[in-house]
Design a protein around this motif. Structure first.
Motif: not given
Length: 312
Positions: A136-149, A163-178
């Motif tokens: 259901t979820g995978q986080l891979t930390i490699g030498a070239d990139a960090v991938e999250a599925q 929530v400071l940052f959220s991403a799904d198939e529909d949208e990406i939301t940034i909740g930081a003040e700046k």
């Protein structure tokens, strides 16, 4: 004497004679040589048995010595082995440890005074599965990139869980003040951008630029551009369009200047007017909407300089 008494005396005599004969037979020397069979293990069998017993004894001593040495080297104790300790809360592992096979645990955490370090020669992969064993979820930390599925990726604040940052198939939301982009080229968007407010940092200029294409700003209720403490500049290479489909374009300023306008010619029959230097001009508009200047006269001089409108 009667007859029964005589029979008893005769039986006693016969029994005595039999006893004497049996005793004499046992005392007589035996003439036949009896064959003797030795009992036990003798010869090479006995020596082999002693050798195997000695070998077994040496093997037991060596095994006992190796067991004691392994217990000493691995630091086996009642609580655990080496850096591994079994406590009431679980298993405690100190120092650097290597796992060659999969490790199944419910929770991993470090001590309060030290960080938790997961290190691998290739990559570190963390998988999450459901009760069916499906990924259901995978986080891979490699030498070239960090991938999250995963279905949804979130970054929350440590203080209030916002929530400071959220991403799904529909949208990406940034909740930081700046949202701060420190790249020299700024932020590049391949498609449209929706935002209620665009503001630069204090003492910095705000610049919206399209190097090779046009820049379009649209809003259903209007677009407001404000520069409270500076200048507002709109620069383009070809044409600048200010269009209002239903309303009007209102320019409210103390001074409105239109530079680099073409100037038409005006000839007057009065010689005094031709000799004097022209300082007053009239703003004229062609049917196409082009603006030009015409030397001011007693009446309107725009029709006299219609040649500019023909070339527009």
């Amino acid at each position: 004497m009667d007859r029964s008494t005589n029979l008893d005396i005769e039986e006693l005599k016969m029994t005595r004679e039999q006893y004497i004969l049996a005793t004499q037979q046992n005392n007589l020397p035996r003439t036949e040589n009896a064959q003797l069979y030795p009992v036990g293990i003798y010869g090479w069998r006995k020596r082999c048995l002693y050798f195997f017993v000695l070998l077994l004894l040496v093997t037991m001593i060596v095994n006992l010595a190796m067991t004691i040495w392994i217990l000493k080297v691995m630091n086996f104790t009642v609580d655990g082995m080496g850096n591994l300790r079994v406590t009431k809360k679980g298993i405690r592992l100190e120092g650097i440890s290597e796992f060659l096979l999969p490790l199944y645990v419910k929770e991993i955490h470090s001590r309060k005074d030290s960080p938790l370090v997961l290190q691998s020669d290739r990559n570190v992969t963390v998988n999450a599965r459901n009760h069916m064993g499906q990924l259901t979820g995978q986080l891979t930390i490699g030498a070239d990139a960090v991938e999250a599925q995963c279905k949804r990726f979130e970054v929350r604040a440590s203080e209030d869980g916002r929530v400071l940052f959220s991403a799904d198939e529909d949208e990406i939301t940034i909740g930081a003040e700046k949202l701060k982009v420190t790249g020299t080229e700024g932020a590049v968007f391949g498609h449209s951008v929706e935002t209620p407010h665009i503001r630069a940092e204090p003492s910095q200029d705000l610049r919206l630029e399209s190097p090779t294409r046009s820049l379009i700003m649209e809003a259903p209720r209007g677009v407001q551009v404000s520069a409270a403490a500076g200048d507002f500049k709109a620069t383009c290479r070809k044409e600048l369009h200010l269009q209002s489909t239903e309303g009007e374009i209102f320019l409210n300023a103390e001074t409105i200047r239109l530079g680099n306008l073409p100037t038409g010619s005006f000839s007057s029959s009065s010689p005094s007017s031709s000799s004097s230097r022209q300082t007053v001009y009239e703003l004229c508009v062609c049917p196409s909407g082009k603006l030009y200047l015409s030397p001011a006269g007693v009446g309107s001089t725009c029709q006299s300089s219609s040649s500019i409108c023909l070339w527009s």
